[in-house]
Design a protein around this motif. Structure first.
Motif, PDB file in Angstrom:
ATOM      1  N   UNK A  81     -22.151  -7.198  21.499  1.00  0.00           N
ATOM      2  CA  UNK A  81     -21.137  -7.601  22.503  1.00  0.00           C
ATOM      3  C   UNK A  81     -19.792  -7.392  22.304  1.00  0.00           C
ATOM      4  N   UNK A  82     -19.148  -6.855  22.888  1.00  0.00           N
ATOM      5  CA  UNK A  82     -17.531  -6.681  22.701  1.00  0.00           C
ATOM      6  C   UNK A  82     -16.865  -7.983  22.603  1.00  0.00           C
ATOM      7  N   UNK A  83     -17.334  -8.916  23.481  1.00  0.00           N
ATOM      8  CA  UNK A  83     -16.614 -10.509  23.234  1.00  0.00           C
ATOM      9  C   UNK A  83     -16.861 -11.029  21.873  1.00  0.00           C
ATOM     10  N   UNK A  84     -17.846 -10.506  21.229  1.00  0.00           N
ATOM     11  CA  UNK A  84     -17.774 -10.804  19.878  1.00  0.00           C
ATOM     12  C   UNK A  84     -17.011 -10.471  18.737  1.00  0.00           C
ATOM     13  N   UNK A  85     -16.419  -9.430  19.323  1.00  0.00           N
ATOM     14  CA  UNK A  85     -15.349  -8.584  18.500  1.00  0.00           C
ATOM     15  C   UNK A  85     -13.832  -9.241  18.534  1.00  0.00           C
ATOM     16  N   UNK A  86     -13.557  -9.619  19.792  1.00  0.00           N
ATOM     17  CA  UNK A  86     -12.443 -10.397  20.004  1.00  0.00           C
ATOM     18  C   UNK A  86     -11.444  -9.303  20.806  1.00  0.00           C
ATOM     19  N   UNK A  87     -11.047  -9.249  21.741  1.00  0.00           N
ATOM     20  CA  UNK A  87     -10.017  -8.407  22.488  1.00  0.00           C
ATOM     21  C   UNK A  87      -8.866  -9.041  22.376  1.00  0.00           C
ATOM     22  N   UNK A  88      -7.569  -8.218  22.459  1.00  0.00           N
ATOM     23  CA  UNK A  88      -6.280  -8.981  22.635  1.00  0.00           C
ATOM     24  C   UNK A  88      -5.373  -7.832  22.927  1.00  0.00           C
ATOM     25  N   UNK A  89      -4.166  -8.384  23.480  1.00  0.00           N
ATOM     26  CA  UNK A  89      -2.914  -7.480  23.693  1.00  0.00           C
ATOM     27  C   UNK A  89      -2.155  -7.198  22.538  1.00  0.00           C
ATOM     28  N   UNK A  90      -2.097  -5.852  22.132  1.00  0.00           N
ATOM     29  CA  UNK A  90      -1.360  -5.641  20.862  1.00  0.00           C
ATOM     30  C   UNK A  90       0.097  -6.146  20.955  1.00  0.00           C
ATOM     31  N   UNK A  91       0.551  -5.844  22.104  1.00  0.00           N
ATOM     32  CA  UNK A  91       2.306  -6.218  21.838  1.00  0.00           C
ATOM     33  C   UNK A  91       2.374  -7.548  22.095  1.00  0.00           C
ATOM     34  N   UNK A  92       1.721  -8.527  22.655  1.00  0.00           N
ATOM     35  CA  UNK A  92       1.675 -10.070  22.687  1.00  0.00           C
ATOM     36  C   UNK A  92       1.323 -10.393  21.362  1.00  0.00           C
ATOM     37  N   UNK A  93       0.481  -9.688  20.741  1.00  0.00           N
ATOM     38  CA  UNK A  93      -0.114 -10.314  19.316  1.00  0.00           C
ATOM     39  C   UNK A  93       1.018  -9.964  18.298  1.00  0.00           C
ATOM     40  N   UNK A  94       2.007  -8.975  18.366  1.00  0.00           N
ATOM     41  CA  UNK A  94       2.968  -8.809  17.652  1.00  0.00           C
ATOM     42  C   UNK A  94       4.060  -9.619  17.938  1.00  0.00           C
ATOM     43  N   UNK A  95       4.472 -10.226  19.103  1.00  0.00           N
ATOM     44  CA  UNK A  95       5.414 -10.958  19.593  1.00  0.00           C
ATOM     45  C   UNK A  95       5.293 -12.403  18.951  1.00  0.00           C
ATOM     46  N   UNK A  96       4.067 -12.748  18.983  1.00  0.00           N
ATOM     47  CA  UNK A  96       3.612 -13.989  18.555  1.00  0.00           C
ATOM     48  C   UNK A  96       3.714 -14.145  16.632  1.00  0.00           C
ATOM     49  N   UNK A  97       3.329 -12.939  16.199  1.00  0.00           N
ATOM     50  CA  UNK A  97       3.626 -12.675  14.818  1.00  0.00           C
ATOM     51  C   UNK A  97       5.044 -12.827  14.247  1.00  0.00           C
TER      52      UNK A  97
ATOM     53  N   UNK B  24     -12.975   0.083  20.249  1.00  0.00           N
ATOM     54  CA  UNK B  24     -13.783  -0.947  19.881  1.00  0.00           C
ATOM     55  C   UNK B  24     -14.881  -1.255  20.802  1.00  0.00           C
ATOM     56  N   UNK B  25     -14.871  -1.462  22.140  1.00  0.00           N
ATOM     57  CA  UNK B  25     -15.897  -1.817  22.876  1.00  0.00           C
ATOM     58  C   UNK B  25     -17.047  -0.810  22.780  1.00  0.00           C
ATOM     59  N   UNK B  26     -16.598   0.366  22.859  1.00  0.00           N
ATOM     60  CA  UNK B  26     -17.595   1.463  22.714  1.00  0.00           C
ATOM     61  C   UNK B  26     -18.349   1.770  21.362  1.00  0.00           C
ATOM     62  N   UNK B  27     -17.673   1.259  20.288  1.00  0.00           N
ATOM     63  CA  UNK B  27     -18.269   1.358  19.190  1.00  0.00           C
ATOM     64  C   UNK B  27     -19.155   0.097  18.780  1.00  0.00           C
ATOM     65  N   UNK B  28     -18.976  -1.134  19.696  1.00  0.00           N
ATOM     66  CA  UNK B  28     -19.719  -1.951  19.549  1.00  0.00           C
ATOM     67  C   UNK B  28     -21.013  -1.841  20.439  1.00  0.00           C
ATOM     68  N   UNK B  29     -20.749  -1.314  21.714  1.00  0.00           N
ATOM     69  CA  UNK B  29     -21.937  -1.005  22.465  1.00  0.00           C
ATOM     70  C   UNK B  29     -22.974   0.013  21.741  1.00  0.00           C
TER      71      UNK B  29
END
Length: 500
Positions: free
Chosen positions: A461-477, A451-456
């Motif tokens: 800015x990749x910061x605008x796209x929002x990065x996250x840890x997928x494993x942590x994301x699923x745990x929270x879900x 996603x960072x390279x597609x944004x570039x």
């Protein structure tokens, strides 16, 4: 001996899979060793366990909720549709063969010992087993020799809660109608009703609940609100295919008729400004930032469909858009796919011709978990170079390299896999990536890099796209799902049912 509770539904997509996942997480939070179980699952989304065995991804999701490793004992029978009237039959993680539906209907009773054996293995390891049914127990044409709904509940002496989907309308008729179509012994096995996917004021619903309890003689043990939970859903009934909105970064996944393992791309849909659109016609193709060819249960048939639908022409015309092929989609990128043994339907077909490979389908099915690292990658995703990867392979075919295309991956066993190719000429300037490895985008920061390279490339800015840890994301879900259900179901009554 483990205690049990079974979740059945008034119809497919009533929310059984997520309710089972929620109960798995709640019981885990409450200190129990808990596991999911579904005797028979029909799905094209599958997973390979550590010991190279194949199972449905819904039970993998539920195992994650219970914080345990997935096992084929949780899903001893997996049916993978090959066409409208037949499926590949997988028993205890291994291919039994292909059968027409009418033949399997007669054969399935022979699998009862395998179901009992798998369940017994789970009983040895866990305190509670949450069992999921399939479709509806009131499908009168499927009641004979049932091995997944009431037949299974009787086989395992499991109490049942019945779930209805109010979001699709007619929930009271769903629940009452289902009960009416069951015999008295089956009705007695149902210990509670759940109204799922509710939107609105529960006080307005209360008179209906009281009438439902009066007519059914069953207690409504929960009214679960419609929750924005971003976890895998039932693959044949998912609503993710409905997304048509293009966001800042637009990924198009080609939705051919026999597409499989589309969960490979769930990770991308979690980014706030990224759209994942499943496209099955040339009108909706538009101008994506990345084209993905996913897996398929029938590569030759879907390659033919790709050509006839006009999407092949669209893909080739978008000459600057990077392409990523996974499994069957990787095979389609090549020059030719051949089926000399009639594994699918026989014959051969030309591929897209974007990489110099030929694939020959075979009877032997490759099922294994793999890991390793990316080789030196060029093109738009060069930051993947030397990054570790993990995933799994599920395919029936061998891909031969006819040119000096660059291998994409170095596997832990020393073999190389996949391909990277740069096509650059007057008409084209595009990067082609292909691999047999499913789940590769889920690992660590692989999706972030893409996603960072597609944004570039688009000047974002990749910061605008929002990065996250997928494993942590699923745990929270999973925790979010458990909180939602715990607040809206009578857990004291659920424990009473489990302990009855």
């Amino acid at each position: 001996m483990a205690k049990t509770i079974m979740v059945q539904g008034t119809m497919s997509n009533a929310g059984k899979s997520l309710l089972v996942a929620a109960l798995c997480r709640i019981l885990k939070q409450d200190g129990y060793k808990v596991a999911p179980f579904k005797s028979q699952n029909m799905a094209l989304n599958s997973y390979i366990t550590e010991d190279g065995l194949e199972m449905g991804r819904a039970q993998v999701m539920q195992a994650e909720a219970a914080k345990i490793k997935p096992s084929v004992y949780m899903n001893p029978i997996l049916l993978k549709p090959t066409n409208d009237v037949g499926s590949q039959i997988i028993v205890n993680g291994k291919v039994l063969g292909n059968m027409k539906a009418v033949d399997y209907f007669k054969y399935k009773v022979k699998l009862i010992p395998e179901i009992k054996k798998a369940f017994s293995k789970l009983e040895e390891l866990y305190d509670v087993i949450i069992i999921e049914g399939a479709g509806s127990p009131a499908e009168i044409n499927l009641r004979e020799n049932d091995i997944v709904n009431m037949g299974l509940a009787e086989m395992l002496d499991a109490p049942v809660i019945l779930v209805g989907d109010i979001d699709r309308g007619g929930v009271f008729a769903q629940l009452i109608g289902t009960l009416i179509l069951l015999d008295s012994k089956e009705q007695d096995r149902i210990k509670g009703l759940v109204i799922n996917k509710f939107r609105g004021d529960k006080d307005i619903l209360q008179p209906g609940i009281e009438m439902l309890e009066e007519k059914s003689k069953k207690k409504v043990v929960g009214v679960i609100p419609y929750g924005n939970i971003k976890l895998e859903d039932e693959d044949s009934l998912t609503n993710k295919f409905d997304n048509k909105l293009q966001k800042a970064i637009d990924i198009v996944v080609i939705k051919y008729p026999r597409m499989s393992n589309f969960t490979d791309f769930d990770v991308f849909a979690k980014y706030e400004n990224v759209s994942v659109r499943f496209v099955d016609n040339s009108r909706e193709f538009k101008n994506p930032d990345l084209i993905v060819l996913p897996g398929t249960k029938s590569t030759i048939a879907d390659m033919k469909w790709l050509r006839e639908s006009g999407l092949e022409a669209k893909i080739l015309k978008n000459s600057k858009t990077p392409i990523w092929g996974i499994c069957g989609g990787y095979q389609m990128l090549g020059l030719e796919i051949e089926d000399p043994l009639g594994v699918e339907s026989g014959g051969k077909i030309n591929g897209l011709g974007l990489i110099q490979t030929k694939t020959v389908l075979s009877n032997e099915k490759t099922t294994r978990q793999v890991q390793g690292n990316f080789n030196k990658v060029q093109g738009i995703f060069e930051k993947l170079s030397n990054k570790d990867f993990k995933g799994y392979e599920i395919h029936m075919g061998r891909t031969e390299f006819l040119d000096s295309d660059v291998f994409l991956l170095q596997k832990q066993d020393g073999t190389q896999e996949g391909v990277y190719k740069k096509i650059k000429n007057v008409q084209e300037n595009r990067d082609i990536y292909g691999t047999y490895v499913h789940g590769i985008f889920d690992y660590e920061d692989i999706s972030d890099i893409i996603i960072e390279q597609l944004s570039k490339e688009k000047g974002l800015s990749f910061d605008e796209i929002q990065q996250f840890d997928y494993s942590d994301f699923k745990e929270k879900e999973y925790d979010k799902l458990a909180d939602l259900v715990r607040k809206n179901i009578d857990m004291e009554e659920i424990y009473n049912i489990i302990n009855s």
